[in-house]
Design a protein around this motif. Structure first.
Motif, short mmCIF file in Angstrom:
data_model
loop_
_atom_site.label_atom_id
_atom_site.label_comp_id
_atom_site.label_asym_id
_atom_site.label_seq_id
_atom_site.Cartn_x
_atom_site.Cartn_y
_atom_site.Cartn_z
N ILE A 140 43.25 36.17 33.58
CA ILE A 140 42.99 37.15 34.63
C ILE A 140 43.16 38.55 34.06
N SER A 141 42.20 39.40 34.35
CA SER A 141 42.31 40.82 34.02
C SER A 141 41.85 41.62 35.23
N TYR A 142 42.34 42.86 35.35
CA TYR A 142 41.84 43.69 36.43
C TYR A 142 41.89 45.16 36.05
N ILE A 143 41.07 45.93 36.73
CA ILE A 143 41.10 47.38 36.70
C ILE A 143 41.36 47.84 38.12
N TRP A 144 42.39 48.66 38.29
CA TRP A 144 42.88 49.02 39.61
C TRP A 144 42.81 50.54 39.77
N HIS A 145 41.90 50.99 40.61
CA HIS A 145 41.77 52.42 40.93
C HIS A 145 42.36 52.68 42.31
N THR A 146 42.98 53.83 42.47
CA THR A 146 43.53 54.21 43.77
C THR A 146 43.02 55.59 44.17
N ALA A 147 43.03 55.83 45.47
CA ALA A 147 42.66 57.14 46.01
C ALA A 147 43.46 57.37 47.29
N GLU A 148 43.62 58.63 47.65
CA GLU A 148 44.30 58.94 48.89
C GLU A 148 43.52 58.37 50.07
#
Length: 241
Positions: free
Chosen positions: A158-166
């Motif tokens: 398993i791999s992931y890319i995790w982006h966040t924003a307000e």
């Protein structure tokens, strides 16, 4: 909030969560009895409580999570009732000595009214003198740590890319996750978006008191320490008056 394919990878991504310490925290105040595990997810915590001798009922809104929890309980030969309910609509559940909402599940509620209604519903589900345990993200985690994305995890399967924003509200965050899951020689890609919101410690405490609870303690980060400016996870223990 629906957990789609994310439910299938949830346990591996949460393997660093010290669930045993959560059980120890609850057991320090409630030695035995009936326990309602709201937002139970894949049932890890419910299983631990049942193996400790509690009479557990588990509930979650996600069909995908409940399916995994059901298989977990079956494999462990545990008779744990499973309910598909939202934590702010418990449909008259009552008779519990303890209620838990673990691992920032409360932060998935979008509005202040939903949090307040959840506290009222939990109050109604508890016996007199019953105990309520939950944890939430701190303001610091939502406003600062989460804004340091992207975060990347590269595991064998398993791999992931995790982006966040307000998010749209104060102290809210939008998580955009892209997963790559091994399927034989190849990786399957899927995406999910999750939204969370938190509030100041003082606000949670005021809502608990308004719902008829006495706040017994607030601690931070799986310790007995009071929350500080850089605490990430806040734990509440309240008792029904």
């Amino acid at each position: 909030m629906r957990y789609g394919k994310f439910a299938s990878v949830y346990d591996e991504l949460m393997e660093d969560i010290p669930y045993e310490r959560y059980v120890e925290w609850v057991a320090a105040h409630v030695k035995s009895g009936t326990l309602l595990d709201l937002a139970c997810g894949t049932g890890t915590l419910s299983q631990l409580f049942a193996e400790m001798g509690y009479q557990v009922t588990a509930s979650d809104l996600s069909e995908e999570m409940l399916a995994i929890a059901s298989q977990r309980f079956q494999d462990a030969q545990l008779q744990i009732p499973l309910l598909q309910l939202s934590m702010d609509h418990l449909e008259g559940l009552a008779g519990f000595d303890a209620v838990t909402i673990a691992i920032d599940s409360l932060n998935y509620l979008e509005t202040e009214q939903q949090v307040q209604e959840t506290f009222k519903e939990v109050h109604g589900a508890l016996n007199a003198g019953g105990h309520f345990f939950f944890d939430v993200h701190s303001l610091y985690k939502v406003d600062h740590i989460y804004m340091e994305s992207p975060f990347v995890y590269d595991g064998e399967d398993i791999s992931y890319i995790w982006h966040t924003a307000e998010g749209d509200f104060d102290h809210s965050v939008i998580h955009d996750l892209t997963f790559f899951i091994r399927n034989g020689e190849f990786f399957e890609r899927f995406e999910e978006t999750h939204e969370q919101r938190t509030f100041p410690v003082e606000q949670y405490s005021a809502w608990l008191e308004d719902a008829g609870f006495e706040v017994m303690e607030t601690t931070a980060d799986f310790t007995n320490e009071k929350p500080g400016d850089d605490s990430e996870r806040i734990f509440f223990h309240a008792v029904k008056k």
